[in-house]
Write a protein that holds these residues in place. Structure first.
Motif, PDB file in Angstrom:
ATOM      1  N   PHE A   3      70.360 -10.247 -24.805  1.00 64.49           N
ATOM      2  CA  PHE A   3      70.637 -11.031 -23.607  1.00 64.49           C
ATOM      3  C   PHE A   3      69.829 -10.351 -22.508  1.00 64.49           C
ATOM      4  CE2 PHE A   3      73.601 -12.342 -20.107  1.00 64.49           C
ATOM      5  CZ  PHE A   3      73.477 -13.708 -20.274  1.00 64.49           C
ATOM      6  N   THR A   4      68.664 -10.908 -22.165  1.00 66.70           N
ATOM      7  CA  THR A   4      67.715 -10.249 -21.273  1.00 66.70           C
ATOM      8  C   THR A   4      68.093 -10.404 -19.803  1.00 66.70           C
ATOM      9  OG1 THR A   4      66.313 -12.190 -21.060  1.00 66.70           O
ATOM     10  CG2 THR A   4      65.838 -10.703 -22.909  1.00 66.70           C
ATOM     11  N   MET A   8      70.398 -13.138 -17.891  1.00 67.90           N
ATOM     12  CA  MET A   8      71.458 -12.731 -16.966  1.00 67.90           C
ATOM     13  C   MET A   8      71.289 -13.436 -15.618  1.00 67.90           C
ATOM     14  SD  MET A   8      74.038 -10.628 -16.498  1.00 67.90           S
ATOM     15  CE  MET A   8      74.608  -9.127 -15.795  1.00 67.90           C
ATOM     16  N   GLY A   9      70.058 -13.490 -15.138  1.00 67.42           N
ATOM     17  CA  GLY A   9      69.779 -14.155 -13.877  1.00 67.42           C
ATOM     18  C   GLY A   9      70.121 -15.637 -13.924  1.00 67.42           C
ATOM     19  N   THR A  14      71.425 -15.440 -10.134  1.00 69.08           N
ATOM     20  CA  THR A  14      70.963 -14.289  -9.359  1.00 69.08           C
ATOM     21  C   THR A  14      69.508 -14.007  -9.692  1.00 69.08           C
ATOM     22  OG1 THR A  14      73.184 -13.357  -9.527  1.00 69.08           O
ATOM     23  CG2 THR A  14      71.444 -11.861  -8.851  1.00 69.08           C
ATOM     24  N   LYS A  15      68.722 -13.645  -8.676  1.00 67.84           N
ATOM     25  CA  LYS A  15      67.324 -13.312  -8.910  1.00 67.84           C
ATOM     26  C   LYS A  15      67.224 -12.001  -9.691  1.00 67.84           C
ATOM     27  CE  LYS A  15      65.570 -15.504  -4.769  1.00 67.84           C
ATOM     28  NZ  LYS A  15      64.803 -15.331  -3.525  1.00 67.84           N
ATOM     29  N   THR A  35      64.496  -2.014 -28.595  1.00 70.51           N
ATOM     30  CA  THR A  35      63.418  -1.152 -29.088  1.00 70.51           C
ATOM     31  C   THR A  35      62.118  -1.396 -28.336  1.00 70.51           C
ATOM     32  OG1 THR A  35      62.954  -2.728 -30.852  1.00 70.51           O
ATOM     33  CG2 THR A  35      64.399  -0.878 -31.389  1.00 70.51           C
ATOM     34  N   SER A  36      61.992  -2.570 -27.735  1.00 68.94           N
ATOM     35  CA  SER A  36      60.808  -2.902 -26.918  1.00 68.94           C
ATOM     36  C   SER A  36      61.000  -2.499 -25.463  1.00 68.94           C
ATOM     37  CB  SER A  36      60.526  -4.392 -26.999  1.00 68.94           C
ATOM     38  OG  SER A  36      60.292  -4.783 -28.322  1.00 68.94           O
ATOM     39  N   ASN A  37      62.109  -1.820 -25.164  1.00 71.79           N
ATOM     40  CA  ASN A  37      62.461  -1.308 -23.833  1.00 71.79           C
ATOM     41  C   ASN A  37      62.859  -2.395 -22.836  1.00 71.79           C
ATOM     42  OD1 ASN A  37      63.040   1.033 -22.419  1.00 71.79           O
ATOM     43  ND2 ASN A  37      61.100   0.988 -21.330  1.00 71.79           N
ATOM     44  N   TYR A  38      63.308  -3.537 -23.331  1.00 70.52           N
ATOM     45  CA  TYR A  38      63.851  -4.569 -22.461  1.00 70.52           C
ATOM     46  C   TYR A  38      65.325  -4.280 -22.215  1.00 70.52           C
ATOM     47  CZ  TYR A  38      59.717  -7.477 -23.254  1.00 70.52           C
ATOM     48  OH  TYR A  38      58.435  -7.956 -23.313  1.00 70.52           O
ATOM     49  N   ARG A  39      65.819  -4.671 -21.053  1.00 68.38           N
ATOM     50  CA  ARG A  39      67.255  -4.528 -20.780  1.00 68.38           C
ATOM     51  C   ARG A  39      68.015  -5.487 -21.694  1.00 68.38           C
ATOM     52  NH1 ARG A  39      64.577  -3.992 -15.950  1.00 68.38           N
ATOM     53  NH2 ARG A  39      65.357  -2.431 -14.500  1.00 68.38           N
TER      54      ARG A  39
END
Length: 42
Positions: A3-4, A8-9, A14-15, A35-39
């Motif tokens: 869930f990126t 979330m935005g 939300t921006k 693993t790709s360092n995304y939130r």
């Protein structure tokens, strides 16, 4: 599935910049990272 920050935005109206700022000042906890360092808000 992650869930990126974009998801979330969209879900909260939300921006992305605002979400990052809230994390920076400690209003939101820092999320896990993929693993790709995304939130990952999942």
């Amino acid at each position: 599935m992650a869930f990126t920050i974009g998801d979330m935005g969209k879900a909260t109206g939300t921006k992305i910049e605002t979400i990052r700022y809230y994390e920076k000042i400690g209003l939101l906890p820092k999320p896990a990272r993929t693993t790709s360092n995304y939130r990952d808000y999942g």
